[in-house]
Design an enzyme around this catalytic site. Structure first.
Site, PDB file in Angstrom:
ATOM      1  N   VAL A 136      29.820 -33.079 -16.706  1.00 18.38           N
ATOM      2  CA  VAL A 136      28.724 -32.335 -17.340  1.00 18.38           C
ATOM      3  C   VAL A 136      29.135 -32.316 -18.810  1.00 18.38           C
ATOM      4  CG1 VAL A 136      27.445 -30.173 -17.456  1.00 18.38           C
ATOM      5  CG2 VAL A 136      28.283 -30.996 -15.249  1.00 18.38           C
ATOM      6  N   PRO A 137      28.650 -33.282 -19.578  1.00 19.79           N
ATOM      7  CA  PRO A 137      29.251 -33.630 -20.866  1.00 19.79           C
ATOM      8  C   PRO A 137      28.931 -32.677 -22.028  1.00 19.79           C
ATOM      9  CG  PRO A 137      27.368 -35.023 -20.455  1.00 19.79           C
ATOM     10  CD  PRO A 137      27.546 -34.171 -19.229  1.00 19.79           C
ATOM     11  N   CYS A 138      29.515 -31.501 -21.977  1.00 16.39           N
ATOM     12  CA  CYS A 138      29.296 -30.531 -23.057  1.00 16.39           C
ATOM     13  C   CYS A 138      29.875 -31.021 -24.385  1.00 16.39           C
ATOM     14  CB  CYS A 138      29.837 -29.166 -22.679  1.00 16.39           C
ATOM     15  SG  CYS A 138      31.538 -29.173 -22.114  1.00 16.39           S
ATOM     16  N   HIS A 139      30.743 -32.031 -24.342  1.00 15.93           N
ATOM     17  CA  HIS A 139      31.267 -32.595 -25.596  1.00 15.93           C
ATOM     18  C   HIS A 139      30.169 -33.277 -26.406  1.00 15.93           C
ATOM     19  CE1 HIS A 139      31.545 -36.035 -22.816  1.00 15.93           C
ATOM     20  NE2 HIS A 139      31.322 -36.780 -23.898  1.00 15.93           N
ATOM     21  N   ARG A 140      29.021 -33.544 -25.795  1.00 16.84           N
ATOM     22  CA  ARG A 140      27.911 -34.210 -26.483  1.00 16.84           C
ATOM     23  C   ARG A 140      27.007 -33.238 -27.229  1.00 16.84           C
ATOM     24  NH1 ARG A 140      26.544 -38.066 -21.361  1.00 16.84           N
ATOM     25  NH2 ARG A 140      28.489 -39.258 -21.452  1.00 16.84           N
TER      26      ARG A 140
END
Length: 180
Positions: A136-140
């Site tokens: 769940v790519p919260c780094h994006r």
């Protein structure tokens, strides 16, 4: 009822990635740490359980290796199981999985994608409470001014992930256009 969770620690160019998966293979937590135990407090209490170290988690480990090798969408089909008390947060996590690699969004844009453009703080909270980093790519998600903002696993990790997604051949991309 607590079930045993399988866990693996994968070496990555930005440090160890620990992944916890339930009996059905769905990722319940992931983070850039060498100690899988540190992921347990991030999870909903109903999803926690004792850990069993494995050398490999099959399709999960394969997807991580493919992502690191440049197949940036390989992690998209890995099932993730997270629980929350709010419908917006669960929806926001699903929306976040649809943010394309190499196309980061701002918190404002993320709130809009989640259907609540005025709920920027709620969107930020969804990132902060996300237990399944990378999948769940919260780094994006970036600040409105395009700066990195925060990241539970450190800004060096976030910077590396964004660079890798901007230029998966080298992991040293110069950045991508940010959707505001």
């Amino acid at each position: 009822m607590n079930v045993t969770l399988d866990c693996v620690v994968v070496d990555t160019p930005t440090g160890p990635l620990s992944v916890l998966a339930g009996p059905d293979g769905a990722v319940r937590a992931a983070g850039f740490t060498a100690d899988p135990q540190t992921l347990l407090p991030l999870m909903h209490p109903g999803l926690r359980g004792p850990l069993r170290q494995r050398p490999d988690l099959g399709p999960v480990t394969t997807a991580v290796a493919a992502y690191l090798g440049g197949e940036l969408t390989a992690i998209d089909t890995v099932p993730v199981e997270q629980h929350t008390d709010g419908a917006f947060m669960a929806h926001a996590w699903e929306v976040l999985r649809a943010v394309e690699p190499g196309r980061p969004v701002t918190y404002t844009a993320y709130a809009g994608l989640a259907g609540r453009p005025a709920a920027v703080r709620a969107a930020a909270a969804a990132c902060a409470r996300n237990a399944a980093a990378l999948f769940v790519p919260c780094h994006r998600v970036l600040r409105t001014d395009g700066n990195l903002g925060g990241y539970r696993w450190g800004l060096d990790v976030k910077r590396w992930l964004l660079a890798h997604e901007a230029d998966p051949g080298t992991g040293a991309g110069t950045g991508a256009a940010v959707r505001r």
